[in-house]
Design an enzyme around this catalytic site. Structure first.
Site, PDB file in Angstrom:
ATOM      1  N   HIS A   1      -1.585  -6.857   2.585  1.00  0.00           N
ATOM      2  CA  HIS A   1      -1.360  -7.218   4.260  1.00  0.00           C
ATOM      3  C   HIS A   1       0.103  -6.639   4.048  1.00  0.00           C
ATOM      4  O   HIS A   1       0.351  -6.220   6.344  1.00  0.00           O
ATOM      5  CB  HIS A   1      -1.640  -8.999   4.264  1.00  0.00           C
ATOM      6  CG  HIS A   1      -2.764  -9.424   4.214  1.00  0.00           C
ATOM      7  ND1 HIS A   1      -3.526  -9.202   5.002  1.00  0.00           N
ATOM      8  CD2 HIS A   1      -3.251 -10.191   3.647  1.00  0.00           C
ATOM      9  CE1 HIS A   1      -4.574  -9.982   4.961  1.00  0.00           C
ATOM     10  NE2 HIS A   1      -4.112 -10.918   4.172  1.00  0.00           N
TER      11      HIS A   1
ATOM     12  N   HIS B   1      -3.887  -7.957  -3.582  1.00  0.00           N
ATOM     13  CA  HIS B   1      -4.419  -8.088  -1.865  1.00  0.00           C
ATOM     14  C   HIS B   1      -3.438  -8.791  -1.009  1.00  0.00           C
ATOM     15  O   HIS B   1      -3.275  -8.572   0.546  1.00  0.00           O
ATOM     16  CB  HIS B   1      -5.146  -9.538  -2.343  1.00  0.00           C
ATOM     17  CG  HIS B   1      -6.064  -9.800  -1.098  1.00  0.00           C
ATOM     18  ND1 HIS B   1      -7.312 -10.353  -0.347  1.00  0.00           N
ATOM     19  CD2 HIS B   1      -5.477 -10.658   0.589  1.00  0.00           C
ATOM     20  CE1 HIS B   1      -7.733 -10.598   0.648  1.00  0.00           C
ATOM     21  NE2 HIS B   1      -6.221 -11.050   0.998  1.00  0.00           N
ATOM     22  N   GLU B   2      -3.069 -10.090  -1.218  1.00  0.00           N
ATOM     23  CA  GLU B   2      -1.276 -10.283  -0.028  1.00  0.00           C
ATOM     24  C   GLU B   2      -1.482  -9.087  -0.344  1.00  0.00           C
ATOM     25  O   GLU B   2      -0.246  -8.079   1.192  1.00  0.00           O
ATOM     26  CB  GLU B   2      -0.193 -11.507  -1.138  1.00  0.00           C
ATOM     27  CG  GLU B   2      -1.715 -12.345  -0.985  1.00  0.00           C
ATOM     28  CD  GLU B   2      -2.279 -12.817  -0.252  1.00  0.00           C
ATOM     29  OE1 GLU B   2      -1.565 -12.017   0.560  1.00  0.00           O
ATOM     30  OE2 GLU B   2      -3.565 -13.072  -0.376  1.00  0.00           O
TER      31      GLU B   2
ATOM     32  N   GLY C   1      -3.680 -17.837  -1.699  1.00  0.00           N
ATOM     33  CA  GLY C   1      -2.656 -16.734  -1.352  1.00  0.00           C
ATOM     34  C   GLY C   1      -2.502 -15.993  -0.003  1.00  0.00           C
ATOM     35  O   GLY C   1      -3.596 -16.439   1.212  1.00  0.00           O
TER      36      GLY C   1
ATOM     37  N   GLN D   1      -0.105 -12.517   8.289  1.00  0.00           N
ATOM     38  CA  GLN D   1      -1.105 -13.401   8.811  1.00  0.00           C
ATOM     39  C   GLN D   1      -0.658 -14.488   9.661  1.00  0.00           C
ATOM     40  O   GLN D   1      -1.634 -15.085  10.148  1.00  0.00           O
ATOM     41  CB  GLN D   1      -2.083 -13.503   7.563  1.00  0.00           C
ATOM     42  CG  GLN D   1      -2.309 -12.679   6.920  1.00  0.00           C
ATOM     43  CD  GLN D   1      -3.250 -13.429   5.093  1.00  0.00           C
ATOM     44  OE1 GLN D   1      -2.619 -14.025   4.074  1.00  0.00           O
ATOM     45  NE2 GLN D   1      -4.759 -13.931   5.700  1.00  0.00           N
TER      46      GLN D   1
ATOM     47  N   CYS E   1     -10.649 -13.343   3.102  1.00  0.00           N
ATOM     48  CA  CYS E   1      -9.489 -13.809   3.489  1.00  0.00           C
ATOM     49  C   CYS E   1      -8.865 -14.438   4.507  1.00  0.00           C
ATOM     50  O   CYS E   1     -10.554 -14.513   5.443  1.00  0.00           O
ATOM     51  CB  CYS E   1      -8.843 -12.350   3.694  1.00  0.00           C
ATOM     52  SG  CYS E   1      -7.014 -11.582   4.582  1.00  0.00           S
ATOM     53  N   LEU E   2      -8.258 -15.149   5.038  1.00  0.00           N
ATOM     54  CA  LEU E   2      -8.221 -16.518   6.258  1.00  0.00           C
ATOM     55  C   LEU E   2      -8.254 -15.014   7.069  1.00  0.00           C
ATOM     56  O   LEU E   2      -8.921 -16.160   8.283  1.00  0.00           O
ATOM     57  CB  LEU E   2      -6.416 -17.207   5.510  1.00  0.00           C
ATOM     58  CG  LEU E   2      -6.478 -17.599   5.233  1.00  0.00           C
ATOM     59  CD1 LEU E   2      -5.051 -18.497   5.188  1.00  0.00           C
ATOM     60  CD2 LEU E   2      -7.403 -19.107   4.580  1.00  0.00           C
TER      61      LEU E   2
HETATM   62 NI    NI Z   1      -5.549 -11.640   3.217  1.00  0.00          NI
END
Ligand code: NI
Length: 175
Positions: free
Chosen positions: A143, A139-140, A47, A52, A97-98
């Site tokens: 963000h 989670h997304e 995701g 991000q 997470c990235l």
């Molecule tokens: Ni993330």
């Protein structure tokens, strides 16, 4: 389409609240395509959210089929202006997470969710999902509110873990 650089914590854009998408321009289409390419360029990534990549827009891409283990999923989802309309149950699982590349953590989230969103062609999406895919979507969506998984951790001391493969190797003493 292109792979975008990923912002990492503590970049302040990751703590910003994103704007709803209200223009369905070529730029929006381009951003969606770039986010898809960026997600698939990261091995095992399930995701990504627009902030991000530095775009404060309410767009997330999810593909739970990329999980290492087979999990129930809807394949690739492009969710524009997504909201969690209903949620129930809870479970705790490990997340990465990235934007926090060195960490994972145990995070408590709803087990079952119903999501409302728009697709890239402006169609309404109503989606019910559970467990891993529900977690990824939640989670997304976090963000988009400027929240990272660290904000959801119950105890920083016991629930956050350093990723082994990012550990700096001990300095070797030349012999
Ligand atoms: Ni993330």
């Amino acid at each position: 389409m292109s792979v975008l650089p990923i912002l990492t914590y503590p970049n302040p854009l990751l703590k910003s609240i994103c704007e709803p998408v209200d223009d369905w321009s070529d730029d929006t289409e381009q951003l969606i395509g770039d986010l898809i390419d960026t997600m698939y360029a990261q091995p095992g990534c399930v995701g990504i959210a627009a902030p991000q990549a530095g775009f404060l827009k309410r767009i997330v891409i999810v593909d739970a089929s990329r999980h290492r283990q087979p999990v129930s999923n809807h394949g690739r989802l492009v969710l524009i202006n997504p909201v969690i309309e209903w949620q129930d149950g809870e479970n705790i699982a490990r997340e990465g997470c990235l934007s926090l590349p060195h960490l994972t953590a145990n995070v408590r989230r709803a087990r079952d969710v119903r999501i409302r969103a728009l697709s890239p062609d402006k169609a309404e999406i109503l989606l019910a999902t559970s467990d891993f895919e529900a977690r990824v979507i939640a989670h997304e969506i976090d963000h988009l509110e400027g929240l990272l998984f660290l904000d959801r951790v119950a105890c920083l001391k016991t629930d956050v873990f350093r990723r082994k493969r990012y550990e700096v190797p001990d300095k070797k003493i030349p012999s």
